[in-house]
Design an enzyme around this catalytic site. Structure first.
Site, PDB file in Angstrom:
ATOM      1  NE  ARG B   6       4.698  -2.052  -1.543  1.00 36.38           N
ATOM      2  CZ  ARG B   6       4.719  -1.430  -0.376  1.00 36.38           C
ATOM      3  NH1 ARG B   6       4.084  -1.938   0.664  1.00 36.38           N
ATOM      4  NH2 ARG B   6       5.364  -0.293  -0.234  1.00 36.38           N
ATOM      5  CB  SER B  33       1.991  -3.881   3.703  1.00 35.06           C
ATOM      6  OG  SER B  33       2.103  -3.002   4.799  1.00 35.06           O
ATOM      7  CD  GLU B  54      -0.810 -13.401  10.615  1.00 35.56           C
ATOM      8  OE1 GLU B  54      -0.995 -13.991  11.703  1.00 35.56           O
ATOM      9  OE2 GLU B  54      -0.352 -12.247  10.559  1.00 35.56           O
ATOM     10  CG  ASP B 113       9.819  -4.500   8.686  1.00 34.56           C
ATOM     11  OD1 ASP B 113      10.064  -3.615   9.530  1.00 34.56           O
ATOM     12  OD2 ASP B 113       8.820  -4.477   7.939  1.00 34.56           O
TER      13      ASP B 113
END
Lengths: 287, 312
Positions: B6, B33, B54, B113
């Protein structure tokens, strides 16, 4: 309901009469084509007629001779099922021959069942799945602002369409980004496919809802070209926030037996009904 | 210094943004993130945080694209490819607008998560959209190439990234080609075709297999669509046994794409697909999840042995 009296220039009486004639022409052709094809959506095409005519033939800077002009205004028909009325406007603007309307929904036609940016000259956004046009229009308005373009973006929404949550996501975002280059126009005909909007999904006080979301709201008679043009002028004058014109309309406007009837959202027009509709439109009843 | 995928993405996006003023970046409240925040810091006027929305974000990208911008859409892969799917279908696929869909946290990389945030069917979903290109990156150099490719190639595309650190397989500046897989290890007994983090596990499996006298070929199929069908058929011809490996369900992802290419190419070879067996995982440490759910070198070694047993 407060109908805006309007303070801006709007449209001259002469131009207004011309556009009213154009609406009459479009309604006749629409009924002809939908009867001939036995497919397509009459109700929402008839209700949005004056809105699209006002935008394409008075309000917006759209030129078929210069379709790629980066500073052209953008018109998005978010309620894509009213495509036949959009195609009539685009043909009249010169994007393709008027007679091509007769190929609506045909095999291999450029005039697809719902508007397609790939296939049809003049279409600014593919629509059909409801609820996406306001978001895309917001993106366009923000891109144009980055380029310091004076162009405006008009998004024509259906009142059934606003059941979709994305419309309200876009409503929040447009206020956040102070998108004053964006004007939404709601074709508020109060009828959707399965029935009255009040029965299917009551929209309540839409004006208050958009005000609460941070929008400038303007009510107008959605079949009065002068009122629509004045409302759009007011919208363009509002700075620092997006505007929505709540255009009060009648589904199936101009054909008495279609008016206010959900059955005419997308029903084929039978021969007997066609004869009555043509007679009414020729006589100018309701137009 | 070693960086996570990332972070490599965030850096590459920023660098491309410096070179190309048409790039705009959208994020749905996860820019810290996805690392799109690195772009935001330098180019706030070209960055749009739409909040947790989104679908709106992806449809907004269509507007930017139609007005000449190159929009990068950012959120977790699990949400870009689900909530963003309708606008992706209408505008990226059907309308062919150059929308760049960035799937942060691909596979199980958002391990703790849990399954709500794991992206395990994103490749299958996006691969099904006509005209949409699909990539899954395997290391930092490839991530940098993918971002640059997204800017230079007008096609709509989906790029699966990761939250985590992936071992390097390529030198910085390695040249990649759209539709051309990378052969990372030659071998004659079996071919392991992998993408993403599973490329590393495939190489480790090949080492273990080598110690047992099994020669494994390893291919990095980062270009899932267009798929390098030629490389797949070459694997079949040279080894006669194929194992696919991906951080994805075994349905419709890389394994599905490889099987399609093999069938259409007339290659009759045994295949085993390593991936999630049509089930969701759970939360926990990334490495433990990969092991428990059959997504690591051990699973690949077992799959190779199973496949070799079926080899004619």
């Amino acid at each position: 309901m407060a109908i805006s009296a309007g303070t801006s220039a709007g449209i001259s009486a002469e131009d207004r009469r011309k556009l009213e004639k154009l609406c009459q022409k479009f309604r006749r052709k629409l009924i002809d084509v939908l009867h001939a094809k036995q497919t397509g959506h009459p109700g929402g095409s008839l209700s949005v007629c004056e809105i699209l005519v006002s935008l394409y033939f008075h309000q917006a800077n759209v030129d078929s001779g210069n379709p790629g002009d980066p500073n052209r205004d953008r018109i998005i028909l978010s309620k894509g099922h009213a495509a036949p009325m959009l195609y009539l406007a685009l043909a009249e603007k010169g994007f393709f021959p008027y007679g091509e309307i007769d190929t609506l929904r045909d095999f291999e036609t450029r005039l697809q069942g719902h508007p397609s940016i790939k296939d049809t000259p003049g279409v600014e956004l593919s629509t059909g799945p409801l609820g996406l046009g306001l978001s895309a229009g917001l993106g366009m308005a923000l891109a144009l602002r980055l380029d310091r373009s004076p162009a405006r973006v008009y998004v024509v929404l259906g009142d059934g369409e606003i059941n979709e949550g994305t419309v309200w996501e876009a409503a929040m975002a447009a206020a956040k980004f102070k998108a004053d280059g964006l004007t939404a126009i709601l074709d508020w005909n109060r009828v959707q496919l399965d029935g009255a909007t009040d029965d299917v999904m009551p929209s309540g006080d839409l004006g208050a809802k958009f005000v609460a979301f941070g929008w400038n709201t303007i009510h107008c008679d959605g079949h009065d070209i002068g009122a629509i043009c004045r409302a759009c002028d007011e919208a363009a004058a509002a700075k620092g926030r997006p505007s929505i014109v709540l255009a009060h309309t009648v589904k199936g406007k101009g054909v008495s037996f279609m008016e206010g009837k959900s059955a005419w959202h997308g029903s084929p027009i039978k021969d007997a009904d066609y004869e009555i509709a043509r007679r009414e439109l020729d006589e100018g009843v309701g137009a | 210094m070693k960086i996570a995928i990332r972070e490599a993405y965030g850096q590459a996006l920023l660098e491309c943004g410096r070179e190309n003023g048409d790039i705009v970046v959208l994020d749905a409240d996860v820019s810290g993130s996805t690392k799109s925040a690195m772009f935001k810091k330098e180019f706030p006027e070209r960055f749009f945080n739409v909040g947790i929305a989104e679908a709106n974000m992806t449809a907004m990208a269509a507007g930017f694209a139609s007005a000449g911008k190159i929009p990068f859409v950012n959120s977790f892969a699990a949400f870009v490819t689900t909530l963003g799917l309708l606008p992706a279908r209408a505008f990226a696929s059907y309308s062919k607008l150059p929308i760049k869909l960035m799937g942060a946290y691909g596979g199980l990389s958002d391990a703790f998560d849990g399954p709500s945030h794991h992206a395990i069917e994103d490749i299958a979903v996006m691969r099904a959209l006509p005209g949409l290109k699909v990539y899954a990156v395997s290391d930092v150099a490839q991530t940098r190439w993918a971002v640059r490719h997204a800017v230079e190639d007008r096609s709509p595309m989906y790029i699966r990234l990761s939250r985590d650190y992936f071992p390097d397989h390529y030198a910085p500046g390695e040249v990649f080609e759209d539709g051309k897989a990378k052969l990372l290890r030659d071998g004659g007994d079996v071919a392991i075709i992998a993408c993403g983090l599973m490329v590393e596990h495939a190489l480790q499996a090949a080492e273990l297999l080598g110690a047992e006298g099994i020669s494994a070929r390893v291919v990095d199929m980062f270009t899932i669509k267009p798929l390098d069908a030629g490389a797949v058929l070459e694997c079949a011809a040279k080894t006669g046994a194929i194992v696919t490996a991906e951080e994805h369900t075994v349905i419709g992802g890389l394994g599905g794409a490889v099987c399609e290419a093999l069938c259409e190419g007339g290659a009759s070879v045994p295949v085993t697909r390593v991936g999630l067996a049509d089930r969701h995982a759970e939360c926990g440490p990334y490495a433990k999840l990969l092991h428990k759910y059959g997504l690591d070198k051990d699973a690949i070694v077992a799959a190779v042995k199973k496949t070799l047993a079926k080899k004619k």
